[in-house]
Scaffold this motif. Structure first.
Motif, PDB file in Angstrom:
ATOM      1  N   LYS A 122      32.003  26.870  87.635  1.00 43.07           N
ATOM      2  CA  LYS A 122      31.997  27.302  86.237  1.00 43.07           C
ATOM      3  C   LYS A 122      31.294  28.649  86.170  1.00 43.07           C
ATOM      4  CE  LYS A 122      30.436  26.171  81.568  1.00 43.07           C
ATOM      5  NZ  LYS A 122      29.777  27.501  81.426  1.00 43.07           N
ATOM      6  N   GLY A 123      31.767  29.540  85.320  1.00 47.03           N
ATOM      7  CA  GLY A 123      31.131  30.837  85.161  1.00 47.03           C
ATOM      8  C   GLY A 123      29.913  30.758  84.256  1.00 47.03           C
ATOM      9  N   GLY A 124      29.047  31.778  84.347  1.00 50.43           N
ATOM     10  CA  GLY A 124      27.916  31.882  83.452  1.00 50.43           C
ATOM     11  C   GLY A 124      26.770  30.936  83.706  1.00 50.43           C
ATOM     12  N   THR A 125      26.675  30.412  84.924  1.00 55.10           N
ATOM     13  CA  THR A 125      25.605  29.452  85.227  1.00 55.10           C
ATOM     14  C   THR A 125      24.366  30.112  85.817  1.00 55.10           C
ATOM     15  OG1 THR A 125      26.480  29.025  87.445  1.00 55.10           O
ATOM     16  CG2 THR A 125      27.289  27.619  85.655  1.00 55.10           C
ATOM     17  N   GLY A 126      24.449  31.400  86.159  1.00 56.22           N
ATOM     18  CA  GLY A 126      23.326  32.088  86.776  1.00 56.22           C
ATOM     19  C   GLY A 126      23.420  32.164  88.283  1.00 56.22           C
ATOM     20  N   LYS A 127      24.647  32.124  88.820  1.00 59.29           N
ATOM     21  CA  LYS A 127      24.822  32.165  90.279  1.00 59.29           C
ATOM     22  C   LYS A 127      24.312  33.473  90.867  1.00 59.29           C
ATOM     23  CE  LYS A 127      29.248  31.163  90.179  1.00 59.29           C
ATOM     24  NZ  LYS A 127      29.415  30.725  88.785  1.00 59.29           N
ATOM     25  N   THR A 128      24.706  34.600  90.259  1.00 57.80           N
ATOM     26  CA  THR A 128      24.328  35.900  90.813  1.00 57.80           C
ATOM     27  C   THR A 128      22.826  36.118  90.728  1.00 57.80           C
ATOM     28  OG1 THR A 128      26.483  36.861  90.313  1.00 57.80           O
ATOM     29  CG2 THR A 128      24.663  38.398  90.619  1.00 57.80           C
ATOM     30  N   LEU A 129      22.231  35.775  89.602  1.00 57.50           N
ATOM     31  CA  LEU A 129      20.776  35.878  89.465  1.00 57.50           C
ATOM     32  C   LEU A 129      20.087  35.031  90.528  1.00 57.50           C
ATOM     33  CD1 LEU A 129      18.147  36.595  87.885  1.00 57.50           C
ATOM     34  CD2 LEU A 129      18.549  34.505  86.556  1.00 57.50           C
ATOM     35  N   THR A 130      20.559  33.814  90.713  1.00 53.30           N
ATOM     36  CA  THR A 130      19.945  32.910  91.687  1.00 53.30           C
ATOM     37  C   THR A 130      20.063  33.456  93.103  1.00 53.30           C
ATOM     38  OG1 THR A 130      20.301  30.967  90.290  1.00 53.30           O
ATOM     39  CG2 THR A 130      20.061  30.576  92.648  1.00 53.30           C
ATOM     40  N   ALA A 131      21.246  33.956  93.470  1.00 52.16           N
ATOM     41  CA  ALA A 131      21.437  34.514  94.808  1.00 52.16           C
ATOM     42  C   ALA A 131      20.507  35.703  95.040  1.00 52.16           C
ATOM     43  CB  ALA A 131      22.894  34.937  94.992  1.00 52.16           C
ATOM     44  N   PHE A 132      20.446  36.613  94.071  1.00 52.56           N
ATOM     45  CA  PHE A 132      19.653  37.830  94.204  1.00 52.56           C
ATOM     46  C   PHE A 132      18.157  37.513  94.272  1.00 52.56           C
ATOM     47  CE2 PHE A 132      19.591  42.452  92.371  1.00 52.56           C
ATOM     48  CZ  PHE A 132      18.986  42.900  93.532  1.00 52.56           C
ATOM     49  N   GLU A 133      17.670  36.679  93.351  1.00 61.08           N
ATOM     50  CA  GLU A 133      16.241  36.417  93.300  1.00 61.08           C
ATOM     51  C   GLU A 133      15.775  35.548  94.470  1.00 61.08           C
ATOM     52  OE1 GLU A 133      14.136  38.049  91.464  1.00 61.08           O
ATOM     53  OE2 GLU A 133      15.844  39.108  90.577  1.00 61.08           O
ATOM     54  N   LEU A 134      16.618  34.636  94.935  1.00 59.24           N
ATOM     55  CA  LEU A 134      16.267  33.899  96.146  1.00 59.24           C
ATOM     56  C   LEU A 134      16.159  34.841  97.343  1.00 59.24           C
ATOM     57  CD1 LEU A 134      18.299  30.550  96.104  1.00 59.24           C
ATOM     58  CD2 LEU A 134      15.819  30.826  95.986  1.00 59.24           C
TER      59      LEU A 134
END
Length: 263
Positions: free
Chosen positions: A13-25
């Motif tokens: 699903k889009g808009g779940t915060g995947k990119t933020l999570t990948a980057f900040e991890l």
């Protein structure tokens, strides 16, 4: 978590915060002295490639599309960024066309796994997956050792996306990657509420044995995206940064110290 390690960040699903999570991890792992590569497996223009700028040399700029089409190796397509210890494989709009290309190589869904199996240059590779079960997402799950599932703590629909992902992961475990496991759920935009507690409980039930880590809501996230910087650099010490530090620590199996007071 043994090193080297491959982590796919995924939710169907889009808009779940995947990119933020990948980057900040990734940034949290770097803060612990690890060498990290981010792979953008999302063809959308608003994905990781638009946020984190790779430092390209003069000449050809290889992308993940070129890797999947066997025009270059994964190492060839890995570029440094402005942050010491952080490297990146960028995406391009044509990534979404690989699946239907008559020129795609046989076994393309296993190409990332093939390249990563022979590489020792990075401690952690994090793959930011797209919202659909397209070829790049399948390739990410086949290559990964672990999956981190971002779920918005205020969205019941994200739970349905995670349920679909669970079905997908079971199929990939049985057919292509028996080592794959769901390591953690990150509850993004977290605020204490009955709904957030309910969603967290459902994630525990859906993925027994995995971690559930809240990532608290912060207006600084959007500001960091506009500034094209990681949150921990743009606004160090925010609650969200502390939460991703916690997530990185527990994924590494480290003892977690008491959190500092956030600003």
């Amino acid at each position: 978590m043994r090193i080297p390690r491959v982590i796919a960040v995924a939710n169907q699903k889009g808009g779940t915060g995947k990119t933020l999570t990948a980057f900040e991890l990734a940034m949290a792992f770097i803060a612990r002295g690890l060498r990290v590569r981010l792979v953008d497996a999302d063809p959308q223009s608003a994905a990781l490639t638009a946020w984190l700028v790779a430092c390209f040399p003069e000449g050809r700029r290889w992308t993940l599309t070129d890797v999947l089409m066997e025009r270059c190796s994964l190492a060839d397509a890995t570029y440094p960024t402005a942050y010491v210890g952080l490297f990146m494989v960028v995406s391009a709009p044509d990534l979404g066309e690989v699946e239907n290309s008559i020129e795609k190589p046989p076994g393309v869904e296993s190409l990332l796994q093939y390249h990563l199996a022979s590489e020792k240059d990075f401690d952690v590779t994090i793959i930011d997956s797209g919202p659909s079960l397209a070829l790049p997402t399948v390739a990410a799950l086949v290559a990964a050792h672990e999956v981190v599932v971002p779920v918005q703590a205020a969205s019941g629909l994200d739970v349905k996306g995670a349920a679909s992902l669970k079905t997908t992961i079971k199929k990939i475990q049985s057919r292509l990657n028996p080592e794959l496991r769901i390591a953690a759920t990150v509850l993004t935009d977290f605020e204490k509420s009955t709904l957030a507690r309910t969603i967290g409980a459902r994630m525990v039930k859906a993925f027994p044995g995995s971690l559930v880590v809240p990532a608290r809501q912060s207006v600084r996230v959007g500001e960091a995206q506009l500034a094209m910087k990681p949150l921990r650099v743009f606004a160090p010490g925010t609650t969200t940064t502390l939460d991703y530090d916690l997530a990185a620590a527990v994924l590494l199996g480290q003892r977690v110290p008491p959190q500092r007071t956030a600003t």
